[in-house]
Design a protein around this motif. Sequence first.
Motif, short mmCIF file in Angstrom:
data_model
loop_
_atom_site.label_atom_id
_atom_site.label_comp_id
_atom_site.label_asym_id
_atom_site.label_seq_id
_atom_site.Cartn_x
_atom_site.Cartn_y
_atom_site.Cartn_z
N VAL A 247 0.84 -1.21 0.00
CA VAL A 247 0.00 0.00 0.00
C VAL A 247 0.87 1.25 0.00
N ALA A 248 1.92 1.26 0.83
CA ALA A 248 2.80 2.42 0.92
C ALA A 248 3.49 2.71 -0.42
N ARG A 249 3.84 1.66 -1.15
CA ARG A 249 4.51 1.86 -2.44
C ARG A 249 3.57 2.45 -3.48
N VAL A 250 2.27 2.24 -3.30
CA VAL A 250 1.28 2.82 -4.21
C VAL A 250 0.99 4.26 -3.82
N LEU A 251 0.79 4.50 -2.53
CA LEU A 251 0.39 5.83 -2.07
C LEU A 251 1.56 6.81 -2.04
N ALA A 252 2.76 6.33 -1.71
CA ALA A 252 3.94 7.21 -1.64
C ALA A 252 5.13 6.49 -2.24
N PRO A 253 5.16 6.32 -3.57
CA PRO A 253 6.20 5.50 -4.20
C PRO A 253 7.61 6.04 -4.05
N GLN A 254 7.80 7.35 -4.18
CA GLN A 254 9.10 7.99 -4.03
C GLN A 254 10.22 7.15 -4.67
N PRO A 255 10.14 6.87 -5.95
CA PRO A 255 11.12 5.97 -6.59
C PRO A 255 12.55 6.48 -6.56
N SER A 256 12.74 7.79 -6.45
CA SER A 256 14.10 8.33 -6.45
C SER A 256 14.67 8.51 -5.05
N ALA A 257 13.88 8.22 -4.01
CA ALA A 257 14.37 8.34 -2.64
C ALA A 257 15.12 7.08 -2.24
N VAL A 258 16.25 7.24 -1.57
CA VAL A 258 17.04 6.08 -1.15
C VAL A 258 16.36 5.33 -0.02
N PHE A 259 15.77 6.09 0.90
CA PHE A 259 15.13 5.45 2.05
C PHE A 259 13.69 5.96 2.25
N PRO A 260 12.80 5.68 1.29
CA PRO A 260 11.39 6.01 1.53
C PRO A 260 10.84 5.14 2.66
N ALA A 261 9.69 5.48 3.16
CA ALA A 261 9.13 4.74 4.30
C ALA A 261 9.00 3.26 4.01
N TRP A 262 8.56 2.92 2.80
CA TRP A 262 8.35 1.51 2.49
C TRP A 262 9.65 0.73 2.43
N GLN A 263 10.76 1.41 2.08
CA GLN A 263 12.07 0.74 2.08
C GLN A 263 12.47 0.36 3.50
N GLY A 264 12.25 1.28 4.44
CA GLY A 264 12.52 0.97 5.83
C GLY A 264 11.68 -0.20 6.33
N MET A 265 10.44 -0.26 5.87
CA MET A 265 9.56 -1.37 6.24
C MET A 265 10.08 -2.69 5.67
N GLN A 266 10.60 -2.66 4.45
CA GLN A 266 11.17 -3.87 3.86
C GLN A 266 12.34 -4.38 4.70
#
Length: 305
Positions: A247-266
């Motif tokens: 869900v986070a990757r859909v709502l806030a994908p931020q593909p160019s961010a190194v550490f978006p919220a969903w990356q931390g979750m991963q």
Amino acid sequence: MDKTGNEAGQARIVLVGATGDLGLRIARALSARGAEVLALVREGAKTAAIASSGAAIQTIDFNDAMALRDTLHGTSCVVSALNGLEDTIIGLQGRVLDAAVAAGVQRFIPSDYSLDFTKTKPGRNRNLDLRRRFMARVDAAPIRATSILNGAFADLLAGQAPIVLRGPRIVLHWGGADQLLDFTTKDDVAAYTAAAALDPDTPRILRIAGDSVTPRDLAATMQMLTGHRFRLVRPGGTPALSAIIKVARVLAPQPSAVFPAWQGMQYLRDMMDGSGKLAPLDNDRYQDMSWTKAQQVLADAGQRP
């Protein structure tokens, strides 16, 4: 030279990524061990902190293969502390690797510094997938590589990682309350990396953990430090966390961010399900190393204003 690296004062180490937090710490640790450190930086990079570390600094065009190769001649080991996405981890780091091979450098330490991605499933963690891709590339190159895997940076327990929440007095966990989690402070990672860079006999992978603690341990530690009970809260299992990541990757994908919220979750998922657990540990390889425990990190964080 013994395994402490203390007799390698003549070693020339080239460091890339020294403008970053971990890279600067590695520069200081290498200088403290008597190495001749050369930090390569881009034009316009801020270098005052690097200069104070004891490292020499050279501005270079990383797209100039010949200049990069010539600069790396006579180097014992190239240490990478680069941080970024594909352009950096595969592209820039790959160009440094190619130049190191062309210059006849014997050893290369890639920018891994993570949980054990060799044991996790591909496709579940974008940043670790990049490291997995680079591992295949460096393993195909005629150079000896050593990856240093350290779990999560213990410094994040001070508040950045959504695990120990001081306000509501809870410890969040998505797996079992007794799942061991690996943490190592940035300073300890830097010190160990410096020792490894000066050690000619390193294996392909070195696994370290300054501390391995469970969520239950963290709750008990916080109660001891504060005098208040910290509750263990499990919002759901790791499958539920996987659903939140989607869900986070859909709502806030931020593909160019190194550490978006969903990356931390991963990353958190790979810790909490135990798939990235480090074993066996190589903490004892360098006898002069000391390790900062999670309790000390949490105690220090509680004293900050």
